[in-house]
Design an enzyme around this catalytic site. Structure first.
Site, PDB file in Angstrom:
ATOM      1  N   GLU A  30       4.264  -4.992  12.355  1.00 15.54           N
ATOM      2  CA  GLU A  30       3.390  -3.817  12.225  1.00 15.54           C
ATOM      3  C   GLU A  30       2.199  -4.273  11.413  1.00 15.54           C
ATOM      4  OE1 GLU A  30       3.576  -0.929  13.545  1.00 15.54           O
ATOM      5  OE2 GLU A  30       5.626  -0.813  14.285  1.00 15.54           O
ATOM      6  N   LEU A  31       1.035  -4.424  12.061  1.00 14.22           N
ATOM      7  CA  LEU A  31      -0.081  -5.140  11.429  1.00 14.22           C
ATOM      8  C   LEU A  31      -1.264  -4.224  11.115  1.00 14.22           C
ATOM      9  CD1 LEU A  31       0.236  -8.288  13.701  1.00 14.22           C
ATOM     10  CD2 LEU A  31       1.433  -7.766  11.577  1.00 14.22           C
ATOM     11  N   ASN A  33       0.815  -1.233   0.000  1.00 12.41           N
ATOM     12  CA  ASN A  33       0.000   0.000   0.000  1.00 12.41           C
ATOM     13  C   ASN A  33       0.846   1.280   0.000  1.00 12.41           C
ATOM     14  OD1 ASN A  33       0.752  -0.527   2.669  1.00 12.41           O
ATOM     15  ND2 ASN A  33      -1.093   0.387   3.513  1.00 12.41           N
ATOM     16  N   GLY A  81       2.435  -5.830   7.503  1.00 12.03           N
ATOM     17  CA  GLY A  81       1.427  -6.479   6.669  1.00 12.03           C
ATOM     18  C   GLY A  81       0.213  -6.837   7.496  1.00 12.03           C
ATOM     19  N   SER A  82      -0.496  -7.862   7.074  1.00 11.59           N
ATOM     20  CA  SER A  82      -1.788  -8.166   7.697  1.00 11.59           C
ATOM     21  C   SER A  82      -1.623  -8.932   9.016  1.00 11.59           C
ATOM     22  CB  SER A  82      -2.640  -8.998   6.734  1.00 11.59           C
ATOM     23  OG  SER A  82      -2.018 -10.250   6.528  1.00 11.59           O
ATOM     24  N   GLU A 137     -10.835  -5.842   9.361  1.00 16.62           N
ATOM     25  CA  GLU A 137     -10.269  -4.764   8.536  1.00 16.62           C
ATOM     26  C   GLU A 137     -10.914  -4.777   7.141  1.00 16.62           C
ATOM     27  OE1 GLU A 137      -6.008  -4.992   7.640  1.00 16.62           O
ATOM     28  OE2 GLU A 137      -5.871  -2.820   7.995  1.00 16.62           O
TER      29      GLU A 137
HETATM   30  P1  NAD Z   1       0.095  -9.422   3.643  1.00 22.80           P
HETATM   31  O1  NAD Z   1       0.212  -9.841   5.053  1.00 22.80           O
HETATM   32  O2  NAD Z   1      -0.803 -10.199   2.754  1.00 22.80           O
HETATM   33  O3  NAD Z   1       1.531  -9.447   2.923  1.00 22.80           O
HETATM   34  C1  NAD Z   1       2.611  -8.682   3.388  1.00 22.80           C
HETATM   35  C2  NAD Z   1       3.915  -9.330   2.952  1.00 22.80           C
HETATM   36  O4  NAD Z   1       4.054 -10.606   3.587  1.00 22.80           O
HETATM   37  C3  NAD Z   1       4.019  -9.607   1.454  1.00 22.80           C
HETATM   38  O5  NAD Z   1       5.318  -9.317   1.044  1.00 22.80           O
HETATM   39  C4  NAD Z   1       3.730 -11.103   1.357  1.00 22.80           C
HETATM   40  O6  NAD Z   1       4.307 -11.733   0.236  1.00 22.80           O
HETATM   41  C5  NAD Z   1       4.376 -11.609   2.642  1.00 22.80           C
HETATM   42  N1  NAD Z   1       3.821 -12.873   3.172  1.00 22.80           N
HETATM   43  C6  NAD Z   1       2.580 -13.374   3.023  1.00 22.80           C
HETATM   44  N2  NAD Z   1       2.453 -14.517   3.736  1.00 22.80           N
HETATM   45  C7  NAD Z   1       3.651 -14.744   4.351  1.00 22.80           C
HETATM   46  C8  NAD Z   1       4.142 -15.730   5.258  1.00 22.80           C
HETATM   47  N3  NAD Z   1       3.366 -16.721   5.672  1.00 22.80           N
HETATM   48  N4  NAD Z   1       5.401 -15.605   5.713  1.00 22.80           N
HETATM   49  C9  NAD Z   1       6.189 -14.591   5.341  1.00 22.80           C
HETATM   50  N5  NAD Z   1       5.796 -13.617   4.482  1.00 22.80           N
HETATM   51  C10 NAD Z   1       4.525 -13.688   4.004  1.00 22.80           C
HETATM   52  O7  NAD Z   1      -0.313  -7.885   3.674  1.00 22.80           O
HETATM   53  P2  NAD Z   1      -0.621  -6.923   2.435  1.00 22.80           P
HETATM   54  O8  NAD Z   1      -1.952  -7.281   1.863  1.00 22.80           O
HETATM   55  O9  NAD Z   1       0.557  -6.844   1.544  1.00 22.80           O
HETATM   56  O10 NAD Z   1      -0.712  -5.488   3.173  1.00 22.80           O
HETATM   57  C11 NAD Z   1      -1.869  -4.980   3.750  1.00 22.80           C
HETATM   58  C12 NAD Z   1      -1.834  -5.126   5.257  1.00 22.80           C
HETATM   59  O11 NAD Z   1      -0.697  -4.427   5.783  1.00 22.80           O
HETATM   60  C13 NAD Z   1      -3.039  -4.498   5.932  1.00 22.80           C
HETATM   61  O12 NAD Z   1      -3.500  -5.355   6.944  1.00 22.80           O
HETATM   62  C14 NAD Z   1      -2.475  -3.211   6.521  1.00 22.80           C
HETATM   63  O13 NAD Z   1      -3.222  -2.699   7.598  1.00 22.80           O
HETATM   64  C15 NAD Z   1      -1.096  -3.637   6.889  1.00 22.80           C
HETATM   65  N6  NAD Z   1      -0.192  -2.485   7.072  1.00 22.80           N
HETATM   66  C16 NAD Z   1       0.198  -2.131   8.348  1.00 22.80           C
HETATM   67  C17 NAD Z   1       1.014  -1.018   8.550  1.00 22.80           C
HETATM   68  C18 NAD Z   1       1.451  -0.585   9.945  1.00 22.80           C
HETATM   69  O14 NAD Z   1       2.262   0.320  10.066  1.00 22.80           O
HETATM   70  N7  NAD Z   1       0.935  -1.177  11.009  1.00 22.80           N
HETATM   71  C19 NAD Z   1       1.453  -0.279   7.452  1.00 22.80           C
HETATM   72  C20 NAD Z   1       1.046  -0.662   6.170  1.00 22.80           C
HETATM   73  C21 NAD Z   1       0.224  -1.777   5.994  1.00 22.80           C
END
Ligand code: NAD
Length: 451
Positions: free
Chosen positions: A226-227, A131, A204-205, A355
């Site tokens: 950071e989720l 994002n 990520g998520s 979310e």
């Molecule tokens: P995601 O968790 O689907 O993926 C994030 C990353 O993790 C990607 O690079 C993906 O390839 C990798 N990944 C996926 N599964 C994995 C695993 N099992 N082991 C290791 N790596 C793995 O998230 P997304 O859809 O890319 O991003 C959106 C999410 O990120 C939302 O939930 C958002 O709120 C969060 N986010 C949080 C912050 C914060 O500062 N807290 C900032 C930005 C985004």
């Protein structure tokens, strides 16, 4: 292996492709990274900061091209893409802050003289989302490198070109193997987590965060998580309603709602709700939607069809369970979801608890401030929260009862320079920025001798 193709979510066109990193190559990449770390650390803070500052200057001169790439890969308005790229050039203040946070400290109690050192951990894996496809890598790569670690960056599979471009800019100045990119999806992420790295810095998520925490527990590896969020906004009776509604529209629809601190739930006392909703609907009308490369566009598409279907499923379920559409709610096409305002959202609806990450502002009318606080706190998440009210004790009292990590009063959540970006509860496990954040990338060691 097939290359990883990147698609423009506004048009469906292929933006480009990158080779996928073979899973079998990952242990060797970690070894290369580890071999490069001592020389990188030996440069000392000033040497590393000098190279990082020189490298980062290119983000300013190339901001137009880098910003365009961000917009093509994930859809945000061009001005925001350019702004994101440009912001990465201003590293001096953060590097100075890192130097201060990691400088040795001495303690003397008359019997012992101790020095506390903050040493690099070694090899840091940075796994990032799409994002903010350059800023999110930067928020972890910069402090990790500045602390003397080497880094292996795995950008999101949705934005591999932006992640690669970010690393390529730095690598024009950095010594070989100090920053290595691994490209791919969850399989590459998992293999990296399982490999011989010393720290996993993840943004990520929540679901992926849980998976990483479980996987890292075997080797008791350090993690920073950071989720996601489900940020509430409480509007109090004394609030400037025009400002509150304007904020709600911008913060619900910015980046098409694909921001971890998007306003996803809005709690408004019944007595001011009609007026607030009317103002919110009015502000929503100015949210022109389209391809982020087009002039005047403020809201782009969802990043992909999966995200679109996730948001539409929540939206349709909420409406079928009794939520009322005040704006938008139809006209969705391709990856675009029309900015939508709902009212009558209740706690039982999935749109109130999970979310959304889409352009939907959800209003819930409340009978009392206590009810607003209780409902605002009623999710697993705790990233940000916002309160709009009179500038006084009551608004601060309400803000202090919210269980989020970052709470904005009459403004967004981002704090003054030097403060942490921090999630509470299931939104986080660590910090971005700040003294606390910078020290996460280090091992603290205490040396003591008799006085
Ligand atoms: P995601 O968790 O689907 O993926 C994030 C990353 O993790 C990607 O690079 C993906 O390839 C990798 N990944 C996926 N599964 C994995 C695993 N099992 N082991 C290791 N790596 C793995 O998230 P997304 O859809 O890319 O991003 C959106 C999410 O990120 C939302 O939930 C958002 O709120 C969060 N986010 C949080 C912050 C914060 O500062 N807290 C900032 C930005 C985004």
């Amino acid at each position: 292996m097939k290359p990883l193709k990147s698609y423009n979510p506004s048009t469906g066109d292929v933006v480009g492709e990158v080779p996928v990193t073979s899973l079998d190559d990952i242990p060797g990449i970690v070894e290369r990274s580890r071999a490069a770390q001592p020389a990188w650390n030996a440069l000392g803070h000033d040497g590393r900061a000098r190279l990082l500052t020189e490298a980062a200057a290119s983000f300013r001169t190339r901001a137009d091209d880098l910003g365009r790439l961000i917009t093509q890969e994930m859809g945000k308005p061009l001005a925001e893409g350019i702004g994101e790229a440009k912001s990465l050039a201003s590293v001096q203040h953060e590097l100075q802050e890192i130097g201060e946070a990691l400088a040795p400290e001495t303690f003397d109690d008359g019997r012992h003289h101790s020095t506390v050192h903050h040493d690099p951990l070694g090899v840091c894996a940075a796994i990032t989302p799409w994002n903010f496809p350059m800023a999110m890598p930067a928020w972890m790569v910069l402090p990790a490198l500045a602390a003397g670690n080497t880094v292996i960056l795995k950008p999101s599979e949705e934005t591999p070109l932006s992640g690669q471009a970010y690393a390529d800019v730095l690598n024009e100045k950095l010594p070989r193997d100090v920053l290595i990119t691994v490209q791919g999806a969850d399989d590459q992420g998992k293999r990296l987590v399982d490999s011989d790295v010393d720290l996993i810095a993840f943004t990520g998520s929540r679901e992926t965060g849980k998976h990483i925490l479980r996987a890292a527990s075997g080797g008791l590896k350090r993690v920073i998580l950071e989720l996601g969020g489900k940020d509430p906004m409480i509007v109090l009776e004394g609030a400037d309603l025009e400002k509150a509604a304007q904020f709600a529209a911008v913060n619900s629809f910015r980046n098409a709602g694909q921001v971890c601190v998007s306003t996803e739930r809005i709690f408004v006392p019944e007595v001011i709700a009609d007026r607030f909703e009317a103002l919110l609907v009015e502000a929503t009308a100015s949210m022109t939607q389209g391809d982020g490369l087009d002039e005047g566009v403020k809201v782009g598409p969802m990043v992909n069809a999966r995200q679109r279907s996730h948001v539409l499923t929540q939206l349709e379920a909420a409406v079928s369970e009794g939520a009322k559409v005040l704006a938008g709610g139809s006209g969705h096409h391709d990856n675009f979801i029309t900015p939508t305002v709902l009212t009558g959202v209740t706690e039982e609806m999935s749109i109130a608890t999970e979310e959304t990450f889409g352009p939907v502002a959800c209003v819930t009318r409340v009978e009392s401030v206590d009810e607003a606080i209780q409902k605002a706190n009623a999710t697993h998440f705790g990233l940000g929260a916002v309160v709009f009210g009179e500038d006084g004790e009551e608004t601060t009292r309400v803000a202090r009862q919210l269980t989020a990590g970052m709470i904005g009063i009459n403004q967004a959540v981002e704090g003054a320079r030097g403060t942490p970006w921090v999630g509470a509860r299931q939104s986080g496990f660590g910090f971005h920025k700040s003294k606390d954040g910078h020290r996460q990338f280090t091992q603290t060691r205490v040396l003591t001798k008799p006085v």
